[in-house]
Scaffold this motif. Structure first.
Motif, mmCIF file in Angstrom:
data_model
loop_
_atom_site.group_PDB
_atom_site.id
_atom_site.type_symbol
_atom_site.label_atom_id
_atom_site.label_comp_id
_atom_site.label_asym_id
_atom_site.label_seq_id
_atom_site.Cartn_x
_atom_site.Cartn_y
_atom_site.Cartn_z
ATOM 1 N N ILE A 483 0.849 -1.184 0.000
ATOM 2 C CA ILE A 483 0.000 0.000 0.000
ATOM 3 C C ILE A 483 0.888 1.239 0.000
ATOM 4 N N PRO A 484 0.760 2.113 -1.015
ATOM 5 C CA PRO A 484 1.618 3.293 -1.074
ATOM 6 C C PRO A 484 1.219 4.343 -0.044
ATOM 7 N N SER A 485 2.201 5.119 0.409
ATOM 8 C CA SER A 485 1.908 6.217 1.327
ATOM 9 C C SER A 485 1.301 7.372 0.539
ATOM 10 N N PRO A 486 0.311 8.078 1.101
ATOM 11 C CA PRO A 486 -0.326 9.179 0.374
ATOM 12 C C PRO A 486 0.617 10.365 0.221
ATOM 13 N N ASN A 487 0.468 11.061 -0.894
ATOM 14 C CA ASN A 487 1.259 12.261 -1.159
ATOM 15 C C ASN A 487 0.286 13.371 -1.542
ATOM 16 N N TYR A 488 0.001 14.273 -0.605
ATOM 17 C CA TYR A 488 -1.049 15.267 -0.796
ATOM 18 C C TYR A 488 -0.501 16.530 -1.464
ATOM 19 N N SER A 489 -1.288 17.043 -2.410
ATOM 20 C CA SER A 489 -0.937 18.304 -3.064
ATOM 21 C C SER A 489 -1.189 19.466 -2.110
ATOM 22 N N LYS A 490 -0.672 20.655 -2.467
ATOM 23 C CA LYS A 490 -0.891 21.845 -1.641
ATOM 24 C C LYS A 490 -2.374 22.177 -1.553
ATOM 25 N N GLU A 491 -3.084 21.979 -2.658
ATOM 26 C CA GLU A 491 -4.523 22.258 -2.680
ATOM 27 C C GLU A 491 -5.264 21.346 -1.698
ATOM 28 N N THR A 492 -4.883 20.061 -1.698
ATOM 29 C CA THR A 492 -5.517 19.110 -0.783
ATOM 30 C C THR A 492 -5.169 19.425 0.660
ATOM 31 N N GLN A 493 -3.916 19.819 0.896
ATOM 32 C CA GLN A 493 -3.509 20.174 2.256
ATOM 33 C C GLN A 493 -4.291 21.385 2.762
ATOM 34 N N ALA A 494 -4.572 22.317 1.870
ATOM 35 C CA ALA A 494 -5.375 23.490 2.254
ATOM 36 C C ALA A 494 -6.796 23.075 2.602
ATOM 37 N N LEU A 495 -7.329 22.092 1.854
ATOM 38 C CA LEU A 495 -8.668 21.582 2.153
ATOM 39 C C LEU A 495 -8.680 20.909 3.522
ATOM 40 N N HIS A 496 -7.642 20.159 3.821
ATOM 41 C CA HIS A 496 -7.540 19.515 5.134
ATOM 42 C C HIS A 496 -7.593 20.559 6.252
ATOM 43 N N GLN A 497 -6.956 21.706 6.029
ATOM 44 C CA GLN A 497 -6.958 22.758 7.048
ATOM 45 C C GLN A 497 -8.366 23.302 7.289
ATOM 46 N N LEU A 498 -9.147 23.396 6.220
ATOM 47 C CA LEU A 498 -10.523 23.869 6.370
ATOM 48 C C LEU A 498 -11.336 22.876 7.200
ATOM 49 N N TYR A 499 -11.173 21.585 6.906
ATOM 50 C CA TYR A 499 -11.853 20.556 7.702
ATOM 51 C C TYR A 499 -11.433 20.650 9.169
ATOM 52 N N GLN A 500 -10.120 20.900 9.399
ATOM 53 C CA GLN A 500 -9.633 20.981 10.765
ATOM 54 C C GLN A 500 -10.204 22.199 11.485
ATOM 55 N N HIS A 501 -10.354 23.310 10.769
ATOM 56 C CA HIS A 501 -10.939 24.515 11.374
ATOM 57 C C HIS A 501 -12.360 24.234 11.854
ATOM 58 N N VAL A 502 -13.118 23.530 11.028
ATOM 59 C CA VAL A 502 -14.492 23.179 11.408
ATOM 60 C C VAL A 502 -14.475 22.277 12.636
ATOM 61 N N ARG A 503 -13.543 21.358 12.658
ATOM 62 C CA ARG A 503 -13.428 20.437 13.797
ATOM 63 C C ARG A 503 -13.055 21.204 15.073
ATOM 64 N N ASP A 504 -12.169 22.165 14.935
ATOM 65 C CA ASP A 504 -11.771 22.968 16.090
ATOM 66 C C ASP A 504 -12.944 23.776 16.629
ATOM 67 N N ILE A 505 -13.782 24.261 15.740
ATOM 68 C CA ILE A 505 -14.962 25.016 16.180
ATOM 69 C C ILE A 505 -15.928 24.096 16.927
ATOM 70 N N ARG A 506 -16.094 22.885 16.437
ATOM 71 C CA ARG A 506 -17.004 21.947 17.085
ATOM 72 C C ARG A 506 -16.525 21.599 18.495
ATOM 73 N N THR A 507 -15.217 21.544 18.678
ATOM 74 C CA THR A 507 -14.665 21.179 19.987
ATOM 75 C C THR A 507 -14.330 22.411 20.824
ATOM 76 N N ASN A 508 -14.860 23.574 20.397
ATOM 77 C CA ASN A 508 -14.725 24.827 21.146
ATOM 78 C C ASN A 508 -13.283 25.319 21.243
ATOM 79 N N LYS A 509 -12.458 24.926 20.289
ATOM 80 C CA LYS A 509 -11.087 25.424 20.252
ATOM 81 C C LYS A 509 -10.980 26.711 19.442
#
Length: 586
Positions: A483-509
């Motif tokens: 199984i190859p290790s994932p290699n994320y593009s800058k665009e995908t990494q930026a999307l991950h940050q948006l998901y994380q921001h939403v998660r931080d809001i849900r957990t009151n961070k």
């Protein structure tokens, strides 16, 4: 290997430890966490009504939260309280290995998680399927006993080399389907290869038949009555798509019995029929009836022939208790079993413990020995008394000629007689010749060294693998598909940050007033996204804020559900749950 302080994992043998990998929790992306949360929330909402009753409390007992991908440490802290453990592995592992882990009370958890594109169902094993599917039901004692017993039976099942080829083909296809950069051509070639392998499998092996029982129970089993069944199979419990569709009338519900082994399955498609057991005790009865047909309980010539077909390390057990572990080859063409023969490294054991001086290095070129009774003797050689040994001429340092009823004759000087548990298991001879007086075939010559003659009237058991696996240092055929290790593009990494921001809001961070900025970035740069907008909408509805933005997001999602039919059910189910907010975080 990390044992997480769980004594259950500490007792795993080395040949199983080789499959264990670190979880690497830090590799799970915020999108992965959102996928887990979506599936688990849907499961909680739906399965509390159709799953077998211990499922929901079983999540808590297994240390599994709806809100985040489980940590193996937390799971083991909980599972060891009920006598089980959990380890992570790299995708598919051979069926015999998967089952043997169960025999040691260990659940195998695939470390990876499905892609968002396959959120409803994936043919590849992933942490959603393995943890939320298998672990919760372990709290049910009768089922846990069945799973453990299945592991013990499965660990002895004979498989063919064709089975391994099929395993490799399935593993490769499942990896490609979960690989973001896999091309349609690559997937089509893997599908065609799997079809070709499956079309040339021949008669199903014990492992193939046993895998069917495993599939229709542990993975896709229903319990109760045909009219009102409940879900307990992990494949259904972890698939938000098939857990719903399986209850439709067009999916046949059949009584689970031994005839179920005649139903093959396709891991890449929804199942056309499912099997219903009235109780977990019934599962044990069916499994035991099947086990009575297996080589490890039947023995004899037919079972040895299965070992020969396996082309891998197997063990034959003489009626004396002697166990011979190696790769078996055909010794003669007689109708009855008269001689067993291995090639390459072979080890001798009794009661699954290797005999001192008889490791595979001692018998590096193979091992062969007759099976049966001596001429003019009703008593089996393994049960000879000292008086019978004397009268037959089996005396240390003296020459002897032993003729078996099969026509095999052993001539040489007795060097040693080995006993175990009151039976003769091995006679060592020097200057020895072994031949068949019927066809003049020669099995052993004096110049080859000392001859070790196994003692036993019958072969009472044959099973896959070595008797003393740790001593044999057995390594299963390594997989060729990594199984190859994932290699994320800058665009995908930026999307991950948006998901994380939403998660931080849900957990009151983070404050909720950041949601409009996140939504603007999503709608502008990621028009294909639906899960992150759904999570934003859920938060807005929960806090009853920013109604205009909530209205825009809902309109966006409903439009996407209309335009993309593959997303329609996922979006509508998510909207309904977001509106109700009636889920538990346990």
């Amino acid at each position: 290997m990390n044992t997480y302080g769980n004594p259950i994992l500490e007792q795993l043998p080395n040949h199983l430890k080789q499959y264990v990998v670190d979880q690497h929790y830090e590799r799970y992306t915020p999108v992965d966490q959102a996928v887990w949360r979506y599936v688990m929330r849907q499961n909680y909402s739906y399965l509390k009504d159709v799953a077998y009753y211990p499922y929901i409390p079983g999540l808590r007992k297994a240390g599994i939260s709806i809100e985040e991908i489980p940590h193996l440490q937390q799971m083991n802290d909980h599972l060891q309280q009920i006598g089980w453990g959990a380890v992570t592995v790299d995708g598919f592992i051979p069926p015999v290995t998967f089952m043997e882990f169960q025999a040691y009370h260990v659940l195998v958890i695939a470390a990876d998680i499905r892609q968002l594109e396959h959120i409803a169902y994936t043919p590849a094993p992933d942490i959603i399927h393995e943890s939320s599917g298998h672990a919760p039901i372990i709290a049910e004692k009768a089922y846990a006993e069945y799973l453990n017993y299945f592991g013990k039976v499965g660990a002895k099942a004979m498989f063919s080399f064709k089975d391994f080829q099929q395993y490799e083909a399935i593993r490769k296809l499942s990896i490609l389907k979960e690989q973001a950069n896999a091309t349609d051509r690559e997937i089509k070639e893997a599908e065609d290869h799997l079809i070709d392998v499956q079309q040339h499998m021949g008669e199903p092996s014990e492992m193939a038949l046993l895998s069917r029982l495993h599939w229709w129970t542990v993975e896709y089993g229903l319990i109760g009555t045909l009219e009102n069944p409940k879900i307990y199979g992990a494949g259904l419990l972890s698939s938000i798509g098939e857990s719903v569709s399986c209850m439709r009338a067009d999916v046949k519900k059949l009584p689970y019995n031994l005839n179920t082994v005649n139903y093959p399955y396709d891991i890449t498609k929804p199942q056309p029929q499912l099997f219903v057991t009235p109780s977990f005790e019934h599962l044990l009865d069916v499994l035991n009836n099947f086990a009575n047909t297996m080589a490890f309980r039947v023995g004899g010539k037919e079972s040895v022939e299965k070992a020969i077909e396996c082309k891998n390390v197997c063990t034959v057990v003489y009626s004396s208790g002697l166990q011979i572990s190696g790769i078996f080859v055909s010794a003669n063409n007689q109708h009855s079993l008269t001689y067993v023969q291995t090639k390459g490294p072979t080890a001798l054991a009794v009661n699954n413990k290797q005999i001192n001086g008889h490791a595979k290095e001692r018998h590096s070129s193979g091992f062969g020995s007759p099976v049966g009774k001596l001429v003019d003797h009703e008593i089996s050689l393994e049960d000879f008394t000292d008086e019978l040994l004397q009268s037959t001429g089996i005396i240390k340092n003296q020459e002897v000629q032993l003729e078996f009823t099969s026509g095999i004759k052993v001539s040489g000087i007795v060097k040693n007689i080995l006993y175990r548990y009151g039976k003769i298991v091995l006679i060592s001879l020097s200057q020895c010749t072994v031949r068949n007086i019927t066809d003049e075939a020669v099995y052993f010559r004096p110049e080859w060294g000392d001859y070790e003659m196994a003692v036993g009237e019958k072969i009472v058991s044959v099973f896959c693998g070595a008797a003393d696996k740790n001593a044999y240092e057995e390594t299963i055929i390594p997989t060729q598909t990594i199984i190859p290790s994932p290699n994320y593009s800058k665009e995908t990494q930026a999307l991950h940050q948006l998901y994380q921001h939403v998660r931080d809001i849900r957990t009151n961070k983070s404050p909720i007033d950041q949601l409009p900025v996140i939504w603007e970035k999503l709608s502008t740069h990621y028009p294909k996204e639906w899960l992150c907008p759904l999570e934003i909408l859920e938060l807005l509805l929960k806090h009853d804020e920013l109604h205009e933005i909530a209205h825009d997001i809902k309109h966006y999602l409903l439009t996407k559900a209309t335009q993309e039919t593959t997303l329609s059910k996922l979006i509508h189910d998510g909207l309904q749950l977001a509106a109700r907010n009636n889920y538990s975080t346990h």
